[in-house]
Design a protein around this motif. Structure first.
Motif, PDB file in Angstrom:
ATOM      1  N   THR A 189      -5.604   4.441  12.439  1.00 34.34           N
ATOM      2  CA  THR A 189      -5.127   4.691  11.083  1.00 34.34           C
ATOM      3  C   THR A 189      -4.827   3.377  10.376  1.00 34.34           C
ATOM      4  O   THR A 189      -4.787   2.318  10.999  1.00 34.34           O
ATOM      5  CB  THR A 189      -3.854   5.555  11.091  1.00 34.34           C
ATOM      6  N   GLN A 233       4.723   0.739  -0.186  1.00 38.75           N
ATOM      7  CA  GLN A 233       5.434   0.025   0.869  1.00 38.75           C
ATOM      8  C   GLN A 233       4.817  -1.344   1.106  1.00 38.75           C
ATOM      9  O   GLN A 233       3.610  -1.541   0.908  1.00 38.75           O
ATOM     10  CB  GLN A 233       5.419   0.820   2.172  1.00 38.75           C
ATOM     11  N   GLU A 284      -2.056   2.350   9.318  1.00 35.16           N
ATOM     12  CA  GLU A 284      -0.789   1.791   9.791  1.00 35.16           C
ATOM     13  C   GLU A 284      -0.849   1.285  11.224  1.00 35.16           C
ATOM     14  O   GLU A 284       0.133   0.727  11.735  1.00 35.16           O
ATOM     15  CB  GLU A 284       0.314   2.853   9.691  1.00 35.16           C
ATOM     16  N   SER A 285      -1.971   1.443  11.901  1.00 35.57           N
ATOM     17  CA  SER A 285      -2.069   1.029  13.306  1.00 35.57           C
ATOM     18  C   SER A 285      -1.788  -0.462  13.441  1.00 35.57           C
ATOM     19  O   SER A 285      -2.463  -1.282  12.817  1.00 35.57           O
ATOM     20  CB  SER A 285      -3.461   1.342  13.855  1.00 35.57           C
ATOM     21  N   PRO A 286      -0.788  -0.849  14.239  1.00 31.49           N
ATOM     22  CA  PRO A 286      -0.409  -2.262  14.316  1.00 31.49           C
ATOM     23  C   PRO A 286      -1.402  -3.097  15.120  1.00 31.49           C
ATOM     24  O   PRO A 286      -2.040  -2.605  16.052  1.00 31.49           O
ATOM     25  CB  PRO A 286       0.944  -2.218  15.026  1.00 31.49           C
ATOM     26  N   ASN A 331      -1.421  -4.915  10.382  1.00 29.21           N
ATOM     27  CA  ASN A 331      -2.005  -3.625  10.759  1.00 29.21           C
ATOM     28  C   ASN A 331      -3.437  -3.537  10.247  1.00 29.21           C
ATOM     29  O   ASN A 331      -3.962  -4.475   9.638  1.00 29.21           O
ATOM     30  CB  ASN A 331      -1.156  -2.455  10.246  1.00 29.21           C
ATOM     31  N   PHE A 377      -4.735  -1.775   7.847  1.00 33.22           N
ATOM     32  CA  PHE A 377      -4.896  -1.840   6.398  1.00 33.22           C
ATOM     33  C   PHE A 377      -4.960  -3.282   5.919  1.00 33.22           C
ATOM     34  O   PHE A 377      -5.835  -3.639   5.123  1.00 33.22           O
ATOM     35  CB  PHE A 377      -3.748  -1.116   5.686  1.00 33.22           C
ATOM     36  N   GLN A 436       3.325  -3.760   3.513  1.00 37.49           N
ATOM     37  CA  GLN A 436       2.699  -3.700   4.830  1.00 37.49           C
ATOM     38  C   GLN A 436       2.909  -4.987   5.627  1.00 37.49           C
ATOM     39  O   GLN A 436       3.036  -4.957   6.846  1.00 37.49           O
ATOM     40  CB  GLN A 436       1.196  -3.430   4.680  1.00 37.49           C
ATOM     41  N   GLN A 437       2.932  -6.117   4.901  1.00 37.81           N
ATOM     42  CA  GLN A 437       3.159  -7.413   5.553  1.00 37.81           C
ATOM     43  C   GLN A 437       3.643  -8.402   4.518  1.00 37.81           C
ATOM     44  O   GLN A 437       3.162  -8.415   3.376  1.00 37.81           O
ATOM     45  CB  GLN A 437       1.890  -7.931   6.224  1.00 37.81           C
ATOM     46  N   ASN A 495       0.858  -1.183   0.000  1.00 36.20           N
ATOM     47  CA  ASN A 495       0.000   0.000   0.000  1.00 36.20           C
ATOM     48  C   ASN A 495       0.890   1.227   0.000  1.00 36.20           C
ATOM     49  O   ASN A 495       1.890   1.293   0.731  1.00 36.20           O
ATOM     50  CB  ASN A 495      -0.906   0.027   1.241  1.00 36.20           C
ATOM     51  N   GLU A 496       0.575   2.173  -0.873  1.00 36.85           N
ATOM     52  CA  GLU A 496       1.309   3.432  -0.975  1.00 36.85           C
ATOM     53  C   GLU A 496       2.812   3.204  -1.106  1.00 36.85           C
ATOM     54  O   GLU A 496       3.626   3.885  -0.478  1.00 36.85           O
ATOM     55  CB  GLU A 496       0.990   4.328   0.218  1.00 36.85           C
TER      56      GLU A 496
END
Length: 377
Positions: free
Chosen positions: A353, A212, A355-357, A228, A230, A214-215, A209-210
Motif C-alpha cells: 500500500t 497528512q 503507507e507501507s514503510p 514509505n 507513496f 508522509q515524511q 498526501n490525503e
C-alpha cells in the motif's frame, strides 16, 4: 527570530471532508520548508491556516510561541504570495509595491525608500514606472515578491507562486527566491505540487498526501530514504520502479511479471510483510552482459534520448520498468537485454500500500545520507 509551529492541526470542511488530519510541524527560524504533494493533499489548506485565511477545526498554530488561532490575518505579520500575481493593473510597479505600506499609513519618504530597496534587491528598479500589462510573467512575479518584501514580515508564505511561469523562467525564479530567502535569513513556507521544485528549494521537504505529512526531512534524505511507498513513487523524475511480490529463501518474486532477483540479507531478514514491494531508482538500474543473482532478462519497449541520459522503457508483461543509462549505450526497441538491480540500491517496503514503510537497513542506523547507506555486495 520567527518560528512557526503546528500542533496536531486538523481542518474539516462540512461533515465528511477532512482536508488536513492532525498535522504537527515545526518550522525553525530562517528555514525554508516546502510542502509538496498531489492535488488535494492538504498543502495549500495548511498554508492558508498558517496565514489565517482558514481556521483550524482542531489543534493549535503558534508563531514565536504565541497561539494565533484567533488572530486575524492582517495581525499575524506574515506576507503571502499567491499563484496569481494579483497586481493592480491601473497602478505602476512602484504603486503596486508600495500599496501595503500605504494601507499602513507609512510616511511617504519611508515608503519611497523601502520600495527602492526592494526593487534593487529584485533587480526591477528600471521597471518601477511601468504598468503590469507591460511586464513579462517573471517581472510580474518579482513585483508580487516586492510587494510582500516591503512589509518586512516575520515570515513569507508562498502558495504555488511559480506555477504560471514557463519551465525555463520557473527554474530561474526558484533560484532567485532561494537566494532572496538566504540573503534575508527569513522564515519561509513554500507550497508546490512540483517535486523538482521542492527538492531544489527546501532546507526540508514535507511530503503530504490525503491531509497528512508522509515524511519531513532534508531533500536528499527524502530521495534516498523515502519513508514509505507513496514518497518513493511521488519523489523523483522518473519515479522509482516498484514491483509487488513476495520473498522466499532470500529471493524476491514479482506477482504479475516474470522477475526473480536475490535480495540482500539485511533486507530479507527484516521483512515482515507478504506481499511486499521491491523498489529501485531508474538511475541505479544497470544493463549488463552476463546473468547473476541480481539480474533478469527483459525486452526494450521504448527508448527516450534526453541528451545527457537515455530513459529505457523495459517491457515486463505490461508493467512499466525504467532504466536511466548512458546516452552512448546502443539500445533499440525490441532488444533483449539483461537488467541488473545492484543489491546496495534495492529498497524493500513492508507491504504493497501507499503507507507501507521502507525497511531500514542495519547499516543505515545513525548514518548520514551523504555517506554510503549500505555495504557493497
Amino acid at each position: 527570530m520567527t518560528t512557526i509551529e503546528l500542533d496536531t492541526v486538523r481542518k474539516e470542511f462540512g461533515d465528511d471532508i477532512v482536508a488536513v488530519e492532525d498535522v504537527s510541524l515545526t518550522i525553525e527560524d530562517g528555514e525554508l520548508v516546502v510542502l509538496v504533494g498531489p492535488s488535494g493533499s492538504g498543502k495549500s489548506t495548511t498554508l492558508r491556516m498558517i496565514a489565517g485565511l482558514e481556521a483550524p477545526t482542531a489543534g493549535d498554530i503558534l508563531i514565536d510561541d504565541l497561539r494565533v488561532n484567533d488572530v486575524q490575518p492582517q495581525n499575524r505579520d506574515i506576507a503571502m504570495v499567491f499563484q496569481s500575481f494579483a497586481l493592480y493593473p491601473h497602478r505602476t510597479v512602484r504603486g503596486n509595491i508600495s500599496f501595503p505600506l500605504e494601507a499602513r499609513d507609512v510616511p511617504k519618504t519611508e515608503r519611497a525608500d523601502r520600495v527602492e530597496e526592494a526593487a534593487a534587491m529584485l533587480d526591477i528598479t528600471e521597471l518601477l514606472d511601468r504598468k503590469p500589462a507591460n511586464l513579462s510573467g517573471g517581472q510580474q512575479q518579482r513585483v508580487a515578491l516586492g510587494r510582500a518584501l516591503v512589509r518586512d514580515p516575520q515570515a513569507f508564505l508562498m502558495d504555488e507562486p511559480l506555477a504560471n511561469l514557463d519551465a525555463k523562467l520557473r527554474k530561474e525564479m526558484r533560484t532567485e527566491v532561494v537566494r532572496l530567502q538566504q540573503n534575508l535569513g527569513v522564515t519561509m513556507v513554500h507550497v508546490t505540487h512540483n517535486q523538482e521544485e521542492a527538492m531544489t528549494m527546501g532546507d526540508r521537504v514535507a511530503v503530504m498526501n490525503e491531509g497528512q505529512i508522509q515524511q519531513l526531512a532534508p531533500p536528499k534524505e527524502v530521495y534516498r530514504r523515502p519513508a514509505n511507498r507513496f514518497v518513493a513513487e511521488f519523489i523523483g523524475s522518473p519515479s522509482m520502479n516498484l514491483l509487488s511480490g513476495s520473498l522466499a529463501d532470500g529471493t524476491f518474486r514479482a506477482d504479475s511479471v516474470d522477475v526473480s532477483v536475490r535480495v540482500p540479507g539485511d533486507l530479507a531478514d527484516a521483512s515482515t510483510a507478504d506481499p511486499l514491494t521491491l523498489g529501485i531508482r531508474p538511475e541505479s538500474v544497470q544493463i549488463v552482459d552476463s546473468a547473476g543473482d541480481y539480474a533478469f532478462e527483459a525486452t526494450v519497449d521504448v527508448v527516450e534520448l534526453m541528451g545527457n541520459v537515455q530513459i529505457v522503457h523495459i517491457d515486463l508483461d505490461g508493467a512499466e520498468f525504467l532504466a536511466e543509462v548512458d546516452p552512448d549505450l546502443v539500445v533499440e526497441q525490441g532488444d533483449s537485454l539483461l537488467v541488473r538491480l545492484p543489491p546496495e540500491k534495492i529498497d524493500l517496503f513492508d507491504g504493497v500500500t501507499a503507507e507501507s514503510p521502507r525497511i531500514e537497513r542495519a547499516a543505515e542506523h545513525g548514518r548520514s545520507v551523504d555517506g554510503p547507506v549500505a555495504p557493497e555486495k
